[in-house]
Write an enzyme that holds these catalytic residues in place. Structure first.
Site, PDB file in Angstrom:
ATOM      1  N   PRO A   1     -54.284  93.489 -54.101  1.00 57.84           N
ATOM      2  CA  PRO A   1     -54.997  94.772 -54.112  1.00 57.84           C
ATOM      3  C   PRO A   1     -56.370  94.732 -53.437  1.00 57.84           C
ATOM      4  CG  PRO A   1     -54.964  93.785 -56.308  1.00 57.84           C
ATOM      5  CD  PRO A   1     -54.115  92.927 -55.437  1.00 57.84           C
TER       6      PRO A   1
ATOM      7  N   GLU B   1     -51.552  89.236 -62.995  1.00 57.11           N
ATOM      8  CA  GLU B   1     -52.279  88.155 -63.668  1.00 57.11           C
ATOM      9  C   GLU B   1     -53.343  87.531 -62.782  1.00 57.11           C
ATOM     10  OE1 GLU B   1     -49.273  85.406 -64.808  1.00 57.11           O
ATOM     11  OE2 GLU B   1     -48.392  86.778 -66.249  1.00 57.11           O
TER      12      GLU B   1
ATOM     13  N   ARG C   1     -38.837  98.930 -38.726  1.00 59.70           N
ATOM     14  CA  ARG C   1     -38.444 100.162 -38.026  1.00 59.70           C
ATOM     15  C   ARG C   1     -39.076 100.292 -36.658  1.00 59.70           C
ATOM     16  NH1 ARG C   1     -40.533 104.701 -38.371  1.00 59.70           N
ATOM     17  NH2 ARG C   1     -38.659 105.749 -39.069  1.00 59.70           N
TER      18      ARG C   1
ATOM     19  N   ASP D   1     -42.248 109.246 -34.847  1.00 58.64           N
ATOM     20  CA  ASP D   1     -42.841 109.156 -36.181  1.00 58.64           C
ATOM     21  C   ASP D   1     -44.109 109.976 -36.305  1.00 58.64           C
ATOM     22  OD1 ASP D   1     -40.933 107.465 -36.991  1.00 58.64           O
ATOM     23  OD2 ASP D   1     -42.228 105.723 -37.271  1.00 58.64           O
TER      24      ASP D   1
END
Ligand code: 9D3
Length: 243
Positions: free
Chosen positions: A88, A115, A153, A168
Site C-alpha cells: 500500500p 501483517e 491486455r 481503451d
C-alpha cells in the site's frame, strides 16, 4: 511475458488469472504465470511463514527468509525479471506506468500482507514497490491480478483488432462514449438517432463529443491532461459555460 507470483494464497491468484483474457493469453503462450507458494519456502514441521514483531505491537510479520528464497527460485527461471513488491505504500499504478513496464521481459511479484513484511526482505530483493490505489486491501493477491491483467491486455496478440487496447479509455486520456445494442427501441428508451444513420463520420464525431462530455462531467481532472484538438478545446469551453 512471464509473471512469477509469490504468495501465501496461490489460489487467490491462480483462479482469476485462468479465466477470460489472461486465461486465453496463457493458453496462447503470450504470458506465462508461475505461482510460488510461500509455504513451500518455510522451514520446520509447521512451515511457519510469520512471527511476532520485534518491538512489540499486535499482528504478525512475514519472515524475510522464505520471501528471499522464493525470489531466488523465481530468478533462476527468469534472471532479468523486475522484482515488484505489491504494497500500500508503493507508487500508484496508472496507465502511464503500465505502458512503461511493457519493456520488461517479466516480473516477480511479491504479495504484501496486512501483517506487514520484514523490512530486510524488501531491502534486499525488491526493485520497486507498487500500490493499485488508495484503499486498504487485506493482501497483495488481488493487486497481483490487477497488475497481470493490466499488462497482459497491452501485449500484441492478446486482444483482437476490434477491441484493441488502442481503443481503451485512458489511451487518449478520455473516458469512453456510451454504447447501445438491440433493440433499437424498448421499455428503457430509444437508441440515439445518429447511431442508426449509417453515417460513419457523423457517428465518429458524436462518439468523440460524448467521450468529451463524459470526461468533463465524471473526471474533469482528466481533461487537463488529454490530447485535444483546438476545436475540441473550444467545444469543452462552450460546454463548461453551460454547466
Ligand atoms: C496499518 C498501516 N497499513 C499501511 C497503510 C498496513 C497495511 C494495510 C494493508 C499493510 C498491508 C496491507 C495489505 N495491502 C496490500 O498488501 C496491498 C495494497 C493495498 O492495501 N492497497 C492498494 N494496493 C495494494 S498492493 C498490496
Amino acid at each position: 511475458m512471464k509473471f512469477s507470483v509469490i504468495t501465501l494464497f496461490p489460489e487467490m491468484v491462480e483462479v482469476p488469472l485462468s479465466a477470460s483474457m489472461v486465461g486465453r493469453a496463457r493458453e496462447k503462450g503470450i504470458v506465462q504465470l508461475e505461482l510460488l507458494s510461500l509455504r513451500d519456502f518455510c522451514e520446520g514441521k509447521h512451515r511457519v511463514a510469520d512471527d511476532a514483531p520485534f518491538g512489540g505491537g499486535g499482528g504478525m510479520v512475514l519472515k524475510a527468509e522464505p520471501i528471499v528464497k522464493a525470489v531466488k527460485m523465481a530468478k533462476m527461471g527468469q534472471p532479468d525479471a523486475k522484482v515488484i513488491f505489491l504494497g500500500p505504500q508503493g507508487r500508484t499504478l496508472d496507465h502511464t506506468m503500465v505502458m512503461g513496464l511493457l519493456k520488461e521481459s517479466g516480473f516477480i511479484l511479491i504479495c504484501g500482507h496486512y501483517e506487514g513484511v520484514d523490512q530486510r526482505a524488501l531491502d534486499s530483493v525488491v526493485d520497486e514497490e507498487i500500490s493499485i490505489g488508495d484503499y486498504v486491501l487485506s493482501g497483495g493477491e488481488y493487486a497481483a491480478c490487477v497488475f497481470v491483467d493490466a499488462l497482459t491486455r497491452q501485449l500484441p496478440g492478446v486482444l483482437g483488432d476490434e477491441d484493441s487496447a488502442k481503443h481503451d479509455s485512458f489511451y487518449d486520456g478520455l473516458l469512453d462514449f456510451p454504447h447501445y445494442t438491440r433493440p433499437a427501441e424498448g421499455a428503457e428508451g430509444k437508441v440515439p438517432e445518429v447511431l442508426m444513420s449509417g453515417n460513419h463520420e457523423e457517428v465518429a464525431k458524436w462518439r468523440r463529443q460524448q467521450a468529451l462530455l463524459a470526461t468533463l462531467k465524471k473526471r474533469p481532472d482528466l481533461i487537463e491532461k488529454a490530447e485535444l484538438s483546438n476545436e475540441e478545446k473550444a467545444y469543452i469551453q462552450q460546454q463548461r459555460g453551460q454547466l
